[in-house]
Design a protein around this motif. Structure first.
Motif, mmCIF file in Angstrom:
data_model
loop_
_atom_site.group_PDB
_atom_site.id
_atom_site.type_symbol
_atom_site.label_atom_id
_atom_site.label_comp_id
_atom_site.label_asym_id
_atom_site.label_seq_id
_atom_site.Cartn_x
_atom_site.Cartn_y
_atom_site.Cartn_z
ATOM 1 N N GLY D 109 36.501 5.086 -3.398
ATOM 2 C CA GLY D 109 35.602 4.015 -2.976
ATOM 3 C C GLY D 109 35.229 4.090 -1.507
ATOM 4 N N ALA D 110 35.310 5.295 -0.935
ATOM 5 C CA ALA D 110 34.980 5.517 0.477
ATOM 6 C C ALA D 110 35.888 4.703 1.389
ATOM 7 C CB ALA D 110 33.513 5.224 0.764
ATOM 8 N N LYS D 111 37.043 4.375 0.869
ATOM 9 C CA LYS D 111 38.010 3.567 1.617
ATOM 10 C C LYS D 111 39.144 4.478 2.078
ATOM 11 C CE LYS D 111 39.740 -1.114 0.935
ATOM 12 N NZ LYS D 111 39.874 -2.199 -0.067
ATOM 13 N N LEU D 112 39.528 4.343 3.309
ATOM 14 C CA LEU D 112 40.625 5.160 3.829
ATOM 15 C C LEU D 112 41.944 4.451 3.601
ATOM 16 C CD1 LEU D 112 39.177 6.415 7.236
ATOM 17 C CD2 LEU D 112 39.648 7.775 5.184
ATOM 18 N N ALA D 113 42.949 5.221 3.219
ATOM 19 C CA ALA D 113 44.298 4.672 3.078
ATOM 20 C C ALA D 113 45.122 5.087 4.289
ATOM 21 C CB ALA D 113 44.939 5.195 1.794
ATOM 22 N N PRO D 114 45.969 4.211 4.773
ATOM 23 C CA PRO D 114 46.779 4.538 5.960
ATOM 24 C C PRO D 114 47.562 5.836 5.794
ATOM 25 C CG PRO D 114 46.992 2.220 5.401
ATOM 26 C CD PRO D 114 46.192 2.841 4.301
ATOM 27 N N ASP D 115 48.114 6.055 4.609
ATOM 28 C CA ASP D 115 48.895 7.274 4.409
ATOM 29 C C ASP D 115 48.036 8.525 4.557
ATOM 30 O OD1 ASP D 115 51.015 5.685 3.967
ATOM 31 O OD2 ASP D 115 51.223 6.134 1.829
ATOM 32 N N THR D 116 46.831 8.451 4.041
ATOM 33 C CA THR D 116 45.931 9.605 4.160
ATOM 34 C C THR D 116 45.665 9.919 5.630
ATOM 35 O OG1 THR D 116 44.852 8.834 2.155
ATOM 36 C CG2 THR D 116 43.691 10.507 3.444
ATOM 37 N N VAL D 117 45.388 8.879 6.378
ATOM 38 C CA VAL D 117 45.073 9.081 7.793
ATOM 39 C C VAL D 117 46.299 9.597 8.542
ATOM 40 C CG1 VAL D 117 44.299 7.951 9.912
ATOM 41 C CG2 VAL D 117 43.285 7.312 7.715
ATOM 42 N N ALA D 118 47.435 8.984 8.266
ATOM 43 C CA ALA D 118 48.660 9.395 8.961
ATOM 44 C C ALA D 118 49.004 10.846 8.642
ATOM 45 C CB ALA D 118 49.813 8.467 8.565
ATOM 46 N N ALA D 119 48.906 11.199 7.368
ATOM 47 C CA ALA D 119 49.252 12.572 6.984
ATOM 48 C C ALA D 119 48.299 13.564 7.642
ATOM 49 C CB ALA D 119 49.195 12.714 5.463
ATOM 50 N N TYR D 120 47.037 13.215 7.686
ATOM 51 C CA TYR D 120 46.082 14.114 8.323
ATOM 52 C C TYR D 120 46.394 14.288 9.801
ATOM 53 C CZ TYR D 120 41.844 15.938 10.380
ATOM 54 O OH TYR D 120 40.968 16.702 11.100
ATOM 55 N N LEU D 121 46.586 13.177 10.463
ATOM 56 C CA LEU D 121 46.820 13.243 11.913
ATOM 57 C C LEU D 121 48.125 13.968 12.221
ATOM 58 C CD1 LEU D 121 45.692 9.643 12.959
ATOM 59 C CD2 LEU D 121 44.479 11.792 13.378
ATOM 60 N N ASP D 122 49.149 13.684 11.426
ATOM 61 C CA ASP D 122 50.446 14.309 11.717
ATOM 62 C C ASP D 122 50.437 15.788 11.378
ATOM 63 O OD1 ASP D 122 51.172 11.814 12.539
ATOM 64 O OD2 ASP D 122 52.256 11.295 10.717
ATOM 65 N N GLY D 123 49.509 16.193 10.529
ATOM 66 C CA GLY D 123 49.431 17.601 10.164
ATOM 67 C C GLY D 123 48.597 18.435 11.116
ATOM 68 N N LEU D 124 47.940 17.799 12.042
ATOM 69 C CA LEU D 124 47.119 18.556 12.984
ATOM 70 C C LEU D 124 47.985 19.390 13.915
ATOM 71 C CD1 LEU D 124 44.401 15.948 14.070
ATOM 72 C CD2 LEU D 124 44.096 17.932 12.582
ATOM 73 N N SER D 125 47.516 20.579 14.200
ATOM 74 C CA SER D 125 48.199 21.427 15.161
ATOM 75 C C SER D 125 48.217 20.760 16.532
ATOM 76 C CB SER D 125 47.455 22.765 15.246
ATOM 77 O OG SER D 125 47.689 23.393 16.483
ATOM 78 N N ARG D 126 49.262 20.995 17.264
ATOM 79 C CA ARG D 126 49.318 20.486 18.638
ATOM 80 C C ARG D 126 48.756 21.520 19.619
ATOM 81 N NH1 ARG D 126 49.351 16.777 16.217
ATOM 82 N NH2 ARG D 126 50.829 15.095 15.965
ATOM 83 N N SER D 127 48.261 22.597 19.075
ATOM 84 C CA SER D 127 47.733 23.684 19.910
ATOM 85 C C SER D 127 46.435 23.275 20.580
ATOM 86 C CB SER D 127 47.492 24.905 19.015
ATOM 87 O OG SER D 127 46.355 25.618 19.413
ATOM 88 N N VAL D 128 46.097 24.006 21.612
ATOM 89 C CA VAL D 128 44.851 23.737 22.335
ATOM 90 C C VAL D 128 43.631 24.138 21.499
ATOM 91 C CG1 VAL D 128 44.573 25.936 23.511
ATOM 92 C CG2 VAL D 128 43.926 23.836 24.672
ATOM 93 N N LYS D 129 43.894 24.858 20.404
ATOM 94 C CA LYS D 129 42.788 25.197 19.504
ATOM 95 C C LYS D 129 42.280 23.969 18.763
ATOM 96 C CE LYS D 129 44.492 29.855 18.508
ATOM 97 N NZ LYS D 129 44.801 30.804 17.424
ATOM 98 N N GLN D 130 43.088 22.946 18.711
ATOM 99 C CA GLN D 130 42.782 21.747 17.946
ATOM 100 C C GLN D 130 42.231 20.661 18.866
ATOM 101 O OE1 GLN D 130 43.001 20.827 14.591
ATOM 102 N NE2 GLN D 130 41.983 19.045 15.474
ATOM 103 N N MET D 131 41.061 20.153 18.541
ATOM 104 C CA MET D 131 40.517 19.036 19.298
ATOM 105 C C MET D 131 41.414 17.814 19.061
ATOM 106 S SD MET D 131 36.593 19.746 18.049
ATOM 107 C CE MET D 131 35.652 18.990 19.369
#
Lengths: 356, 356, 356, 356
Positions: D109-131
């Protein structure tokens, strides 16, 4: 007899040898190599405080990155009308600052006076039509070969800071200025109010190595991303760090600059002894700006001398280049030999010269 | 035993020697040096046609510059969802393209299929709300180590060209793909429909040298300004041209790539002989993507092996990494020795190994 | 007695009524409404050729969009040093052009002379350090109230076109210029060499409506996307099209402009009859630029007159504002009444005035 | 029977009348008019705290400006994969954010769930390659017509704030959500963690008026310049302020939204009573997303109903659109009459209908 610029030579011997020495074996990529750490520590020592260091391969990249961290996309940066950043970088600052604007102010010898800057800033409209000024950029050495003293920098920085502007120094020839002034790096940078320095090394002995130095590391927070997204983060970071490691070691950079300045002083003096020749601006570092009779210019070029004509826009008010004269710039470097100077002066003074 | 990437080593011997050899004496700045001219001619020969060449120091810079000449600020570029340009360059393409967008499509082994691209493009709205697609970018070798054949490239290029998109190839490992395919450079570039190539050299023997190659020089008209304003025009241009001159000479680059690929083949085969190990994607160039038992991963790391874990997002549909497994990437290069391979395999197979 | 600008009033009666009339019932969004089609057709008729039309709500948006279609991010646009685009739009052109630069040239009355432009362009370095000039922008009416004749525009356009620059006209007060010249719209635009026109309507009777007119529709190909991505595509497009439909109908816009110009002429003449008052620049359209004794300025303001001081930077060489004088701008519009003029002149001439 | 969008109608009566009423007499330009001040005060009252308000004419402009103040050019903003900002604005956010990137996440429903957002953010690389991620943007109402509750917003904001991201709400249909929830504006904005709101009014009764609301005025410091340089500062600011003044007065905006929602509820219920029709997502505000038999779709269109097909990408996992079905969106607004609903339902239920 190439006096076209201090970038027509390669690297100085110790720098080149360092590149070779650092070549073997694996090192972590993207600046995580031990040499980079050593260079960063060296800069902290050099400037007698903690600094944030970003290594890049070009001065244009370094200047543009530095400014982009100081000026928001809707902001204004103030500099001399002949500053390298406004005149010679094909809009790199505007690109990196995302459309922020550069305002070029006048000043004899490409040197900004505090009053000029203050009057300009105070005269700006407070309307939303006016981009707000956020940075002042000065060139040390100036584009006309002049050196800002610590007091002059301090006065400019005071004008800027009092109005909310940060201060950037384009130090493409920082070493030449430093040895000319005979002071410590801190004295013409953060102690005089400079917030960010483009520490140039390419012109003074490196092949391609500059450092953006933030004197308040907190202001440099965005630099790793800015450097990466502009393609200026070398994967084999040792290329930059090895050069700078050797450059800074054993005061090699200062020796290079002293040599270049001394060569320029000889050249300047020798030329001025030639009737009809006078300096456009004083020779304070490693560049000689001379007004020559056209006939001399032709003789020099015929003898193989290479150098550039220069714009008279920042001449002193009482100076003028006559029809039969030409204003030229001759640049010396670590690689300029006394023989090159002798040879050029011999031609200038009409002495016989052996073929090159 | 460093298999972290092909950028953890310095330059290959001939490249380094060329740097040293090119150091002395004056050369015109900003790429007007004779070595640059020689390199440009070499590229024309290599690709069997006139090409426009822009030398830069980084792959990120090269990719971003290439894309910026193909995609207007309001446009869209299509690539694989794991492409280096979308995933590893901190938004450099978006910066250089001024906000143009990258769309990442799926595909096993980070390889794009023509049908996927066609379906995506044909499904885009024709409304003004939709940024118009203007370029397709593919990676040769892909981010999962796979090589596009000439026919595969042709098919993708046909899909792109039929819809008005230009084709960019990120050839960070172009040499490795070329020797794997055993074909001529022209066959996997312009003859197959590639409009612009990022010709990578850094990973395969240079220190920092890439070339953006436009096969239609008319499309490269803006490149000198784009390169300058992004700070990627080195003043001492010989740094780049000397590297590439040696890199291209005497097929040195091909020898380097053949060596790296051979090392990867040995490593791949040796690892797969170990029970419990399987490849995630075929080893086609100089990268081995293997699914290892966690215990083996630990043993290898304990023995000093350096390499990166990898994302399973582009695994084949029937493949999966189990709880007690790990997907890793091991990269070989010109500098990888048979001894390194032997040593790693010895650990893998539980053979005794002498301390490094 | 508000002479601050021609944007301090609302819409003229027919424009407002058209807004109301167009309000009811559904219409397709995003400019697909029938009124927009009618306006586009009207512009084609007006300019006696096929044109491409983009409606936007602000002059700044219109100018910036127009320029962004003419100048690449690495390019240069040339204009007068006091042009609205360089001085009053907070860097909108630089934002929309992605860092392209504006160069401001001198000229009496904010008017550019062909020689000035030619000399500037011909003096630019051909080096890659120099952003290449791609557009010339002129303001019709100029920022000092002067009108370019068809011949003057032609001469400037010839200079520009001969050097590869496109010509943009900022026609914020296009109507006022047109009726002042008594010529046809085509004669001061495409027939005189203008490539793109910002057709202003807001100042002359609309509430918020401008049109970017490309005389070669092929050059406007990117405009729909540029407009959308800058947020200038109104969803309820009738807001813009209804205004312009009424504005263009029955020569309403010309009547408005004639009225404004006539009011300015009265005001100008009346002021000059006052001893000590003189014009800074001739009153050619709907703005009066007068040099007043400070005492008169104070009297006018005390009586409630509203207007702005103005910069003397573009005064003729033999003109100067004395210590006890002030240079001011008074602007008339469709909504300026003869009574307002009379009242201001009465104050100026020291006649008794009833309270407003 | 136009259900294409809530932007196909003009302004509601009180808004239009306010425009007319505000037209006469001079007012200061560029938003310095008294109506703007009144609107700003009204927003402070509405949100029960001091807020910073920027009025603009389009939702795309408002969203892009808001995001540009939250996300640096090297940053990342996270939103739903079907968010208007990522899918329907032709890259406006990327333009205004200067190349910063939008990451689109999935969610029914084009609705974001907190878990989805958290998992995405926590999965991002901490490298300088990642914005680095700097903002989360949610749409209230979502693009599939769903409403976030205060608790849902709070949970998402907590995830964002804990990771250093600011929270933006695209409130194109803010009023519809508000009346659906029956809560106070503060409860679904700053009290729930929203930092910046795009307060939409165009779709709910205005002609062209949106407000960017910063709940911490300090964060809005750059907005006046950002608005001006994007061409979104209207000279005759009353156009925007007059609309919003009437819109907010006497709860007119809430009445409009209540009406639109009620119409949607009727339509939704009536359609679902037709066999073979089911909702794709619940009807919570003023949009009905229904899965219809193709035959019904054809009958409706034949009878003159106007509406858009919709993408099934965010359907619940157990839902699917069959071959002989179609997913459509019907939007109601303040201007939707019960007769329109009756008429459409009559067609849907096969009842005889008089010609429109």
């Amino acid at each position: 007899m190439n006096f076209a610029s201090d970038n027509v030579m390669g690297a100085s011997r110790p720098v080149l040898e360092a590149l070779v020495a650092a070549n073997d074996g694996p090192m972590p990529a993207y600046g995580a190599d031990p040499l980079t750490a050593r260079v960063e520590a060296a800069f902290c020592g050099l400037f007698e405080r903690e600094v944030a260091v970003s290594l890049v391969a070009t001065g244009t990249g370094a200047n543009a990155l530095a400014l982009s961290a100081l000026v928001p996309p809707y902001g204004l940066a103030v500099c001399h009308a002949e500053a390298h950043i406004i005149d010679d970088e094909c809009g790199a600052p505007e690109f990196f600052m995302h459309g922020a604007k550069l305002a070029g102010l006048p000043g004899v010898g490409a040197k900004l006076a505090p009053d000029t800057v203050a009057a300009y800033l105070d005269g700006l409209s407070r309307s939303v039509k006016q981009m707000p000024p956020r940075a002042l950029s000065i060139s040390q050495v100036t584009e006309c070969g002049l050196v800002y003293t610590p007091d002059e920098i301090r006065a400019l920085a005071d004008v800027a800071h009092a109005r909310g502007l940060a201060v950037h120094m384009d130090g493409a020839r920082f070493a030449n200025a430093l040895v000319a002034l005979g002071c410590r790096p801190a004295e013409i940078t953060w102690k005089a109010g400079v917030d960010v320095l483009t520490f140039g090394a390419t012109k003074n002995g490196c092949l391609a190595a500059e450092a953006v130095i933030f004197f308040d590391p907190a202001q440099a927070e965005s630099m790793p991303w800015r450097r990466k997204r502009s393609g200026h983060t070398l994967s084999k970071g040792r290329l930059l760090s090895a050069q700078l490691d050797a450059y800074l070691a054993d005061s090699h950079w200062l020796a290079n600059a002293r040599h270049a300045n001394a060569m320029a002083a000889c050249l300047s003096q020798g030329l001025c002894e030639r009737p009809g020749v006078r300096l456009a601006w004083a020779t304070q570092a490693n560049e000689v700006f001379a007004i020559l009779p056209r006939s001399l210019d032709e003789a020099l070029r015929a003898a193989g001398a290479v150098y550039h004509p220069w714009t008279p826009s920042s001449l002193p008010p009482d100076e003028r280049v006559a029809e039969d004269e030409v204003l030229v710039r001759l640049v010396t470097s670590f690689a300029t030999s006394p023989e090159m100077i002798d040879r050029l002066l011999a031609v200038a003074h009409g002495r016989r010269v052996a073929a090159e």
